[in-house]
Design an enzyme around this catalytic site. Structure first.
Site, PDB file in Angstrom:
ATOM      1  N   CYS A 168      65.620  40.299  45.135  1.00 50.18           N
ATOM      2  CA  CYS A 168      65.490  39.481  46.610  1.00 50.18           C
ATOM      3  C   CYS A 168      66.440  38.417  46.670  1.00 50.18           C
ATOM      4  O   CYS A 168      66.743  37.704  47.829  1.00 50.18           O
ATOM      5  CB  CYS A 168      64.347  38.823  46.384  1.00 50.18           C
ATOM      6  N   HIS A 247      70.904  32.913  35.738  1.00 50.03           N
ATOM      7  CA  HIS A 247      69.993  33.899  35.356  1.00 50.03           C
ATOM      8  C   HIS A 247      69.330  33.941  34.085  1.00 50.03           C
ATOM      9  O   HIS A 247      69.842  33.459  32.804  1.00 50.03           O
ATOM     10  CB  HIS A 247      71.184  35.019  34.663  1.00 50.03           C
ATOM     11  N   HIS A 337      66.564  20.124  55.436  1.00 48.67           N
ATOM     12  CA  HIS A 337      65.986  21.373  55.308  1.00 48.67           C
ATOM     13  C   HIS A 337      65.601  22.119  54.287  1.00 48.67           C
ATOM     14  O   HIS A 337      66.875  22.234  53.541  1.00 48.67           O
ATOM     15  CB  HIS A 337      66.526  22.216  56.709  1.00 48.67           C
ATOM     16  N   HIS A 341      63.045  31.443  50.173  1.00 44.99           N
ATOM     17  CA  HIS A 341      62.610  32.712  49.984  1.00 44.99           C
ATOM     18  C   HIS A 341      61.317  33.110  50.413  1.00 44.99           C
ATOM     19  O   HIS A 341      60.500  32.647  49.395  1.00 44.99           O
ATOM     20  CB  HIS A 341      63.228  33.230  48.826  1.00 44.99           C
ATOM     21  N   HIS A 370      54.771  35.459  57.406  1.00 43.83           N
ATOM     22  CA  HIS A 370      53.758  36.198  58.518  1.00 43.83           C
ATOM     23  C   HIS A 370      54.280  36.945  59.614  1.00 43.83           C
ATOM     24  O   HIS A 370      53.749  37.996  59.636  1.00 43.83           O
ATOM     25  CB  HIS A 370      53.158  34.714  59.257  1.00 43.83           C
ATOM     26  N   ASN A 374      58.208  39.861  53.345  1.00 45.56           N
ATOM     27  CA  ASN A 374      59.397  39.666  52.512  1.00 45.56           C
ATOM     28  C   ASN A 374      59.986  40.821  52.588  1.00 45.56           C
ATOM     29  O   ASN A 374      59.967  42.101  52.379  1.00 45.56           O
ATOM     30  CB  ASN A 374      58.801  40.008  50.940  1.00 45.56           C
TER      31      ASN A 374
END
Length: 467
Positions: A168, A247, A337, A341, A370, A374
């Protein structure tokens, strides 16, 4: 005398820090975003309550216990009725997907967004110097990057990269690659295409930790255009200021918390464990130790050091939540802001709690989850699109993007808004409806009877036969 010494020391630290930030900005190669286009599927692929139910009922491996689990998961997921599924899943081919299904799925996302991006920017495909395509779950020959090059007849010297397995957080990995390449190629244009191949990876088994992915992941993607040509600065919408990649794969729990495996029946899918939120929190802390000093003002760094020292002295056995609060500075002093994710309700709420964010700060991520679900690597850009459609982004504002991905990875970056942003983009037809009064969905209302204890005496095969 001691007070005067302290003031001199503080002034010296501030001057050193200020010069360090100036030097850092000058050594960083400019990376401007000229535009981005998110993908919106057609209405025949919309997953409303009835569509979800029909897909679930097709899975003959599921029993009453699995139905109850899915109902509770969907109700608590934060996902609405307007997300989109791949064509082959809508058509009932999820158990036996073909390569052409995946390629068609990619073509729809790639070419829809790229056509629009080239048209709006006025930049032709033949002007592109760098192309990075990231799709984690589909690796074909020729590559997906080659598929784009062939479609748009790009130059033979275009620098093409095809990334897989990055999860992702892949879009920020791709942008970091572009930023590094910009150091070698002057006045260049780069395209990044971020999406995921879901059709061939729909889980058809009954293991609960692997069924979660079907409840969360939805079709979507984004194409982005970048340049390091300072003469085009006036056309840029965003400027990349800082990028930090972390990582955490050396930790076994983190490595295993989001992993592609086959279950006992041979069905392939993604196993999402309860360790995911913990892995996200720990990798996030490690990332911010590097990103924080780059983006925060000196006074906030000093305040954070003092407060952290005091908290460590008070309690050496803090809980995880207390540890997070002690380890993370006030990022609101360095960004206006927060682009988080939209990986799931737990991840969004967890980040919000640890950073002390308000409902206003979390609204873009929650509304994206919503409305679109995802969408994996493309998710961040739907969140950005929501901010833009709501006309929140003003020239000079700073945006911190926070992303997580399998591996386990935490990749964060900070953007500077170069001009007031107010395009309706992919949200244009529904932005006035958000935020809704309630993020609830009608699944419990329509299928709550599954929790009836009397159903324990009914075979699900009998129910399927009459549904």
């Amino acid at each position: 005398m001691e007070l005067l010494t302290a003031l001199y020391l503080l002034c010296f630290l501030y001057l050193t820090y200020y010069l360090y930030k100036i030097a850092l900005q000058r050594t960083n190669q400019c990376c401007y975003m000229l535009g981005y286009e998110c993908y919106k599927a057609t209405e025949d692929r919309r997953l409303d309550t009835e569509s979800c139910a029909s897909i679930i009922l097709r899975n003959k491996s599921l029993g009453l216990e699995e139905y109850r689990f899915l109902l509770q998961t969907i109700v608590n997921s934060g996902i609405g009725e307007n997300t989109y599924a791949p064509d082959n899943v809508i058509q009932g081919k999820e158990e036996r997907p073909e390569l052409i299904d995946s390629l068609t799925e990619m073509d729809q996302i790639f070419f829809n967004t790229l056509d629009s991006l080239f048209a709006k920017s006025g930049i032709s495909p033949q002007e592109i110097d760098i192309l990075v395509v990231n799709v984690s779950l589909l690796s074909c020959v020729p590559s997906l990057a080659a598929r784009v090059i062939n479609r748009y007849k790009m130059r033979c010297d275009v620098k093409a990269f095809n990334l897989s397995g990055m999860g992702c957080s892949a879009s920020l990995v791709a942008i970091d690659l572009v930023q590094q390449l910009f150091k070698s190629y002057k006045n260049a244009f780069a395209i990044v295409v971020s999406t995921e191949a879901l059709g061939a990876n729909w889980y058809c088994g009954r293991e609960k930790s692997m069924m979660l992915s079907n409840c969360l992941f939805r079709s979507g993607g984004c194409s982005m255009l970048f340049t390091n040509n300072k003469a085009l600065k006036h056309r840029a919408i965003l400027k990349l200021k800082y990028m930090v990649r972390t990582h955490y794969g050396s930790n076994d729990e983190a490595y295993d918390c989001c992993i592609q495996v086959e279950d006992g029946l041979g069905y392939r899918g993604f196993r999402l464990t309860k360790k995911l939120v913990k892995a996200a929190a720990q990798s996030f802390i490690i990332n911010l130790r590097v990103l924080g000093p780059k983006m925060l003002p000196l006074w906030e760094i000093i305040r954070y050091i003092v407060v952290s020292f005091q908290q460590r002295r008070k309690s050496k056995s803090a809980s995880l939540d207390q540890g997070l609060m002690a380890a993370i500075p006030n990022l609101k002093t360095g960004a206006e802001h927060f682009c988080i994710h939209p990986g799931g309700k737990a991840v969004i709420d967890g980040v919000g709690k640890s950073l002390g964010l308000t409902d206003y700060d979390l609204e873009p991520a929650r509304m994206t989850l919503h409305r679109f679900g995802n969408t994996s690597a493309g998710g961040l850009w739907y969140v950005l699109g929501y901010m833009e459609a709501k006309k929140r982004l003003k020239k000079g504002d700073r945006i911190i993007m926070i992303s997580f991905g399998a591996g386990f990875k935490c990749n964060n970056c900070v953007w500077e808004v170069m001009k007031d942003m107010k395009d309706g983009n992919v949200w244009e037809d529904c932005i006035d409806e958000y935020p809704p009064d309630s993020l609830g969905n009608p699944f419990m209302e329509k299928y709550g009877w599954i929790n009836d204890a009397a159903l324990s005496f009914i075979r699900m095969e009998d129910y399927r036969s009459i549904s």
